[in-house]
Enzyme design. Structure first.
Site, PDB file in Angstrom:
ATOM      1  CG  ASN A  19      -1.784   1.238   1.318  1.00 29.32           C
ATOM      2  OD1 ASN A  19      -2.700   1.395   0.518  1.00 29.32           O
ATOM      3  ND2 ASN A  19      -1.506   2.121   2.267  1.00 29.32           N
ATOM      4  CD  GLU A  20      -2.013   5.584   0.375  1.00 29.54           C
ATOM      5  OE1 GLU A  20      -1.451   6.181   1.322  1.00 29.54           O
ATOM      6  OE2 GLU A  20      -3.181   5.821   0.022  1.00 29.54           O
ATOM      7  CB  VAL A  21       5.467   3.354  -2.885  1.00 31.20           C
ATOM      8  CG1 VAL A  21       6.849   3.976  -2.993  1.00 31.20           C
ATOM      9  CG2 VAL A  21       5.563   1.838  -2.836  1.00 31.20           C
TER      10      VAL A  21
END
Length: 347
Positions: A144-146
């Protein structure tokens, strides 16, 4: 553009196995079997299930079978209610989108990366056939969400290796990959070309951020909790207040008159590049998170969902709203009782 069949209308179960205190009480009570029926009754076709590594690993990286059993139970509830599932690794050892968790080092530490690969091999082996014998499907979302753009090249390389290792176990399971800036639309173009026909480009959309995150204390430098901002404010006000409260201004406002307000054309504008990239590369495009904070009025929340849903539908983009319960965005929370029957038409 190709459609992500079975994953067109969904909701996140945030806060159950992720972004939580990881107690047995939380796992047992936050989401229950009847919630899956509610989601199906809303007319949705899938859930996105965020998990933190703490659910399925101890501090030394050893498998916690009890966590795997909880995922299996969630899958059973999906099957009962004819829902598909995206299994989303929301946090891995060494990285979280939320700096408050103090996870660090993942992108520069080969040991942490190897732990990540092994976790995904274990998850793939355990759940690749979880829906065997039914019409349901599971997909894997790598991470999730670098956050930082500086991670882009490293993340593309890590994702490729992870996919290669998953493919030895689950050769056709769809795998979701998001890019930097928290899976932003603007970063989709910097994902590597899809590695095979079962790769899905994943983005998140909370635009305009000033509206969807009004009063969110974790945003920007001066976003005080009592700040409120109506959806249909003029773009000139969006520009001014975004600069003041968030500290950065999106690129879309300048494409319109200062007196314009958020409408379908706004979302068409911010989606355009990612849609073109997906079409050019013949890859599935999916929005894994979108939503409006509980501090927005129910009426504005409903209107925002109507507008963004129109553009999702225009381009055949699957999506999962954030989030089913609480987590500052809860769709089942009492604040939306007056508009929910209408709002769920636009999920």
């Amino acid at each position: 553009m190709k459609q992500f069949k079975g994953f067109m209308h969904g909701v996140n179960l945030g806060g159950w196995f992720s972004q939580c205190n990881h107690t047995e009480e939380r796992y047992d009570t936050f989401i229950k079997e009847e919630d899956f029926k509610t989601i199906a009754d809303w007319g949705l076709d899938h859930i996105r299930l965020p998990i933190d590594y703490e659910l399925v690993e101890n501090a030394d990286g050893q498998k916690l079978e009890k966590g795997y059993e909880r995922i299996r139970k969630a899958a059973e509830w999906c099957k009962t209610n004819n829902l598909n599932m995206i299994l989303d690794l929301h946090k891995t050892c060494g990285f979280s989108f939320d700096i408050g968790y103090q996870e660090s080092g993942f992108f520069d530490d080969e040991k942490l990366q190897e732990r990540f690969y092994k976790l995904w091999e274990s998850l793939a082996e355990s759940f690749k056939d979880i829906f065997a014998g039914s019409n349901n499907e599971i997909c894997f979302e790598l991470l999730n969400e670098v956050t930082d753009q500086a991670y882009c090249k490293k993340w593309n390389a890590i994702a490729k290796t992870c996919i290669e290792r998953i493919r030895k176990i689950a050769p056709t399971t769809k795998i979701l990959v998001g890019s930097y800036w928290n899976n932003s639309l603007a970063s989709v173009k910097d994902l590597d070309e899809p590695y095979d026909e079962n790769i899905v480009y994943n983005f998140h959309c909370y635009e305009p951020l000033l509206f969807t995150h009004q009063g969110a204390p974790w945003v920007g430098q001066k976003m005080n909790p009592d700040f409120r901002f109506p959806l249909k404010s003029k773009f000139s006000d969006y520009i001014k207040m975004t600069s003041e409260k968030v500290g950065q201004i999106g690129t879309a406002f300048g494409a319109f008159s200062p007196d314009a307000t958020v409408d379908v054309s706004y979302f068409e504008t911010i989606f355009a590049e990612a849609v073109k990239v997906a079409e050019d590369r013949n890859v599935l495009l999916y929005c894994g998170e979108y939503g409006a904070i509980e501090k927005a009025t129910p009426e504005d929340t409903l209107e925002w969902y109507k507008l963004i849903s129109t553009v999702f539908n225009n381009h055949g983009i699957g999506r999962a709203a954030w989030s089913y319960r609480q987590m500052d965005f809860g769709l089942s929370d009492s604040r939306l009782d007056a508009v929910r029957s209408e709002l769920i038409k636009y999920l």
